[in-house]
Enzyme design. Sequence first.
Site, PDB file in Angstrom:
ATOM      1  CG  ASP A 189      -0.224  -0.064   2.434  1.00  0.00           C
ATOM      2  OD1 ASP A 189       0.882   0.242   2.558  1.00  0.00           O
ATOM      3  OD2 ASP A 189      -0.901  -0.461   3.390  1.00  0.00           O
ATOM      4  CG  HIS A 190       0.494   6.040   0.022  1.00  0.00           C
ATOM      5  ND1 HIS A 190       0.938   6.587  -0.964  1.00  0.00           N
ATOM      6  CD2 HIS A 190       0.766   7.320   0.875  1.00  0.00           C
ATOM      7  CE1 HIS A 190       1.677   7.867  -1.081  1.00  0.00           C
ATOM      8  NE2 HIS A 190       1.257   8.299   0.218  1.00  0.00           N
TER       9      HIS A 190
END
Length: 104
Positions: A14-15
């Site tokens: 994810d980010h």
Amino acid sequence: MFVHTQTVRFPDVDHAGIAFFATLVKYCHYAHEEWLKVLGFPLHKLMSTESRWGFPVVAVEANFRSPAHHGDMLAITVHLDKLGERSLKLRYELFNETTGGAVG
């Protein structure tokens, strides 16, 4: 017991750079496929129209202990916990070889 290694890739995080939980389940499936291949039963042949085997998943349970990050090398252990006449129960353990801790 069978061990498969898997690097956490960029598309799987994810980010924050942490492996998405569903990705870890996908890695377990990769280990399952590699285990079957080593046993002489490659999944694509087992699931062909000639053999008519299938591996439906009926339950998944997970306990996450620490995150896996982009670039980490995971050792995924496949354990055959139960072998029945029409089913089997597998258990997976994920160990982060990069940080030295259990992932799941």
